[in-house]
Write an enzyme that holds these catalytic residues in place. Structure first.
Site, PDB file in Angstrom:
ATOM      1  N   LYS A  94      -8.456  -9.183   6.961  1.00  0.00           N
ATOM      2  CA  LYS A  94      -7.816  -8.300   5.984  1.00  0.00           C
ATOM      3  C   LYS A  94      -8.196  -6.839   6.223  1.00  0.00           C
ATOM      4  O   LYS A  94      -9.352  -6.457   6.119  1.00  0.00           O
ATOM      5  CB  LYS A  94      -8.236  -8.708   4.566  1.00  0.00           C
ATOM      6  CG  LYS A  94      -7.623  -7.835   3.475  1.00  0.00           C
ATOM      7  CD  LYS A  94      -6.114  -7.933   3.463  1.00  0.00           C
ATOM      8  CE  LYS A  94      -5.524  -7.092   2.348  1.00  0.00           C
ATOM      9  NZ  LYS A  94      -4.047  -7.075   2.406  1.00  0.00           N
ATOM     10  N   GLY A 113       0.791  -1.221   0.000  1.00  0.00           N
ATOM     11  CA  GLY A 113       0.000   0.000   0.000  1.00  0.00           C
ATOM     12  C   GLY A 113       0.823   1.271   0.000  1.00  0.00           C
ATOM     13  O   GLY A 113       0.405   2.294  -0.545  1.00  0.00           O
ATOM     14  N   ASN A 114       2.030   1.227   0.616  1.00  0.00           N
ATOM     15  CA  ASN A 114       2.861   2.430   0.663  1.00  0.00           C
ATOM     16  C   ASN A 114       3.353   2.837  -0.713  1.00  0.00           C
ATOM     17  O   ASN A 114       3.800   3.965  -0.915  1.00  0.00           O
ATOM     18  CB  ASN A 114       4.057   2.210   1.597  1.00  0.00           C
ATOM     19  CG  ASN A 114       4.983   1.114   1.086  1.00  0.00           C
ATOM     20  OD1 ASN A 114       4.545   0.005   0.814  1.00  0.00           O
ATOM     21  ND2 ASN A 114       6.259   1.418   0.970  1.00  0.00           N
ATOM     22  N   LYS A 133       2.690 -12.014   3.664  1.00  0.00           N
ATOM     23  CA  LYS A 133       3.854 -11.876   2.778  1.00  0.00           C
ATOM     24  C   LYS A 133       4.798 -13.057   2.961  1.00  0.00           C
ATOM     25  O   LYS A 133       5.276 -13.666   1.989  1.00  0.00           O
ATOM     26  CB  LYS A 133       4.571 -10.560   3.055  1.00  0.00           C
ATOM     27  CG  LYS A 133       3.757  -9.314   2.740  1.00  0.00           C
ATOM     28  CD  LYS A 133       4.450  -8.060   3.205  1.00  0.00           C
ATOM     29  CE  LYS A 133       3.653  -6.814   2.823  1.00  0.00           C
ATOM     30  NZ  LYS A 133       2.286  -6.795   3.373  1.00  0.00           N
ATOM     31  N   LYS A 143      -3.239  -9.531  -1.598  1.00  0.00           N
ATOM     32  CA  LYS A 143      -2.547  -9.410  -2.880  1.00  0.00           C
ATOM     33  C   LYS A 143      -1.278 -10.257  -2.931  1.00  0.00           C
ATOM     34  O   LYS A 143      -0.829 -10.654  -4.015  1.00  0.00           O
ATOM     35  CB  LYS A 143      -2.237  -7.946  -3.207  1.00  0.00           C
ATOM     36  CG  LYS A 143      -1.296  -7.239  -2.247  1.00  0.00           C
ATOM     37  CD  LYS A 143       0.119  -7.178  -2.742  1.00  0.00           C
ATOM     38  CE  LYS A 143       1.025  -6.424  -1.814  1.00  0.00           C
ATOM     39  NZ  LYS A 143       0.880  -6.540  -0.385  1.00  0.00           N
TER      40      LYS A 143
END
Length: 314
Positions: A130, A11-12, A276, A214
């Site tokens: 999430k 997101g960053n 991740k 994602k």
């Protein structure tokens, strides 16, 4: 043959700060992000781009719900599709500019609205994890739980966010299309983790209210296109244990056994670093001779070339 890389953007890489972001501000951040991605392409790697959509889909949903007295609220899967379109549009603009600056402006970038099949009986539907939307204070979060019925959770020390189900995907429905485009085009695909759909008894697709992580979407895609590297980009240069504690330890390499041990110890935050790490583990388990790397956006090239990042090995 050029090395294939599936890039998963955190997101960053799409917006800065925790507050509300205008479309113009997001575009400026995306342009900087695309500079790093274009450099990967300029060095001869072939890539496709997967991005998150947590803040964006949350705001689209919030706007839809706020306007429900004027126009019917949109289903969650439709909000996800909208986020794919508008984030992909910004990435296409950013990549066109960045690729031209690198002298490879002839390479096109296209966004593909992508559906990912999930199991309607996935236990994730009973345990939302999430994060989506903006950050709130604890008091604001408690009020939203009471007034809107949202499930709110603290997100890795950064504030409170709404959480929704995050089922594990089993199939990238548009995989064949991605493969056909691969050799000539940088494809933005599985945006926001893809639109979660189920296959009904007639073999038709139906959208469901969820957000696929994602990183799991990128991992599934990487397997499908037979990528050489799964590159997961986030806010930190390396995965760490004892994160934000005096004894924090940054890790340059993780074996599958070590990663599993740390997952079981609760070293990685759910909805943040945990998916991740799990996605990286899944890719290396399925492809022992290939690489999964977690690092920051600005260290992407260094990580690809072995100078930094956390590399997962069997």
């Amino acid at each position: 043959m050029a090395e294939k890389i599936v890039v998963a953007l955190g997101g960053n890489a799409l917006q800065s700060g925790n507050g509300p972001a205008t479309a113009e501000a997001q575009l400026e951040v995306v342009k900087k992000t695309c500079g790093h991605l274009a450099e990967i392409s300029a060095r001869g790697y072939e890539l496709c781009i997967v991005h998150g959509n947590g803040p964006q889909v949350g705001r689209i949903l919030l706007a839809s719900e706020t306007a429900k007295d004027v126009t019917p609220a949109m289903p969650f899967d439709v909000c996800g599709a909208m986020s794919q379109g508008y984030i992909g549009y910004h990435i296409q603009q950013g990549m066109k500019h960045a690729l031209k600056e690198k002298g490879i402006g002839h390479i096109p970038t296209v966004t593909l609205v992508t559906q990912l099949v999930v199991d309607q009986n996935d236990p994730a539907f009973q345990n939302p994890t999430k994060p989506i939307g903006p950050f709130y204070s604890e008091a604001e979060a408690k009020e939203m739980e009471a007034t809107k019925g949202y499930t709110m959770k603290e997100d890795a020390g950064r504030g409170w966010r709404r959480v929704v189900p995050s089922p594990i995907p089993s199939k990238v429905f548009e995989l064949d299309t991605v493969k056909r485009l691969w050799d000539s085009t940088i494809v933005v695909t599985c945006g926001g983790g893809g639109i979660p759909v189920i296959e009904n008894e007639n073999g038709e697709l139906e959208g469901v209210a969820a957000v696929i992580d994602k990183d799991f979407a990128a991992e599934l895609l990487a397997e499908g296109v037979e990528a050489d590297t799964l590159l997961i980009l986030t806010e930190v240069e390396k995965v760490a244990i004892n994160f934000n504690k005096p004894n924090q330890e940054n890790l340059s390499q993780l074996t599958l056994e070590e990663a599993q041990k740390y997952c079981e110890e609760g070293q990685f935050a759910p909805g943040s670093m945990l998916p991740k790490v799990q996605a990286a583990m899944k890719f290396v388990t399925a492809n022992p001779t290939k690489k999964a790397i977690i690092t920051s956006l600005d260290k992407a090239i260094d990580a690809i070339e072995g100078r930094t990042g956390t590399v997962f090995v069997k």
